[in-house]
Enzyme design. Structure first.
Site, mmCIF file in Angstrom:
data_model
loop_
_atom_site.group_PDB
_atom_site.id
_atom_site.type_symbol
_atom_site.label_atom_id
_atom_site.label_comp_id
_atom_site.label_asym_id
_atom_site.label_seq_id
_atom_site.Cartn_x
_atom_site.Cartn_y
_atom_site.Cartn_z
ATOM 1 C CB SER A 25 -0.950 -0.032 1.209
ATOM 2 O OG SER A 25 -1.972 0.924 1.084
ATOM 3 C CD GLU B 181 -2.459 -2.513 -4.257
ATOM 4 O OE1 GLU B 181 -3.633 -2.697 -3.882
ATOM 5 O OE2 GLU B 181 -1.681 -1.736 -3.675
ATOM 6 C CG HIS C 80 -5.220 -2.822 -0.234
ATOM 7 N ND1 HIS C 80 -4.457 -2.289 -1.244
ATOM 8 C CD2 HIS C 80 -4.972 -2.062 0.866
ATOM 9 C CE1 HIS C 80 -3.763 -1.249 -0.784
ATOM 10 N NE2 HIS C 80 -4.063 -1.095 0.498
#
Length: 311
Positions: free
Chosen positions: A120, A218, A283
């Site tokens: 992330s 992502e 995630h």
């Protein structure tokens, strides 16, 4: 120093190894830190908690785990501590990009190489470590998040990634589907799409960041129009110049997946390089861990589309 073309895979962890826990982005709850310590100890590792790991920024309502200088110092201390074999970033959120200018790449390059682990927001550090330090990193669910601690499958995937060699690992899923077919090899790079856009100013303007690489993308909680805008920004910046291929991971709470896929196809297929949809990284539950900075093979065709780690 190692480079993107000469990166050496790091040795798997072993019971008894000392590992650092730091919070370079958003604050981690005390409960999650306790759970993380217990989990690592159950694997035979020795957690070393950063001095500011539980800090909260003094600004009211802040999204940061303490002051920039303190988060950077914890990260620096952990990386330059040659008694440690890995550094776990506790959670993402926001803040890693703010510490980049407070790091000394020469000092970090002089330290014993070790594994940097996170995903992330930690994409900012993954990219910095690749380009400035020349050390492979692990894109993986984090110890201070529900994505990891509430999913036994993610916990098992992290343990497997930490304690086994990188060569021969395979990243695939039943839903993996080629958008643009082909098979290519290159260094694995990328991570969170919005962070790749955010860190564009952290690199020399003449550096082609994805040249020779297989780019992983992502994101989470981003509306489809923002995914469109992020991809447009990277395309206009020349980010994808020389890229070998692109693999798309999870898009949790980013809108209907068919719409996200259609946006990705519209924006990225014209590049003419292999493009694979639906790999399990990013995630959410049911994801796997990917070593960045090492050579991989993207197979976007046939009965088993996948990424093979080849070093």
């Amino acid at each position: 120093m190692p480079t993107a073309e000469t990166a050496v895979p790091l040795e798997p962890l072993r019971p008894g190894d000392r590992v650092g826990l730091v919070s370079p982005s958003s604050a981690v709850p005390k409960r999650r830190l306790r759970e993380a310590v217990a989990l690592l100890e159950s694997w035979g590792l020795v957690p070393v908690i950063g001095e500011h790991a539980l800090d909260k920024h003094p600004r009211a309502g802040s999204y940061l785990a303490g002051e920039d200088r303190d988060r950077a110092e914890d990260l620096r201390r952990a990386w330059t501590d040659d008694s440690l074999s890995a550094v776990f970033c506790m959670r993402g959120g926001y803040g890693a990009a703010r510490v980049l200018d407070l790091l000394d790449p020469e000092e970090l390059r002089a330290a014993r190489p070790k594994l940097l682990i996170g995903s992330s927001d930690i994409t900012a550090l993954h990219e910095y470590w690749e380009h400035e330090i020349g050390t492979p990193t692990l894109f993986a669910p984090m110890l201070g998040t529900g994505d990891l601690m509430d999913d036994p499958g993610n916990v098992a995937a992290l343990k497997r990634a930490l304690f086994t060699p990188t060569r021969g690992r395979v990243l695939t899923a039943p839903g993996a589907d080629p958008i643009v077919p082909g098979t290519v090899e290159g260094r694995l790079a990328g991570g969170n799409l919005s962070l790749l856009v955010m860190t564009a100013g952290a690199h020399p303007v003449d550096r082609v960041r994805a040249d020779g690489r297989i780019v992983l993308l992502e994101d989470v909680t981003e509306d489809p129009y923002r995914i469109d805008g992020f991809l447009l920004t990277l395309l206009r910046s020349g980010y994808f110049a020389g890229a070998r291929g692109i693999a798309l991971g999870t898009w949790v709470k980013c809108g209907p997946l068919p719409e996200i896929r259609a946006i990705a196809e519209e924006m990225l297929a014209p590049l003419g390089i292999p493009l694979l949809w639906g790999l399990p990284f990013g995630h959410g539950f049911g994801v796997d861990c990917v070593p960045l900075g090492l050579r991989g093979r993207l197979v976007a065709e046939g009965a088993n589309p996948r990424i093979d780690v080849v070093e």
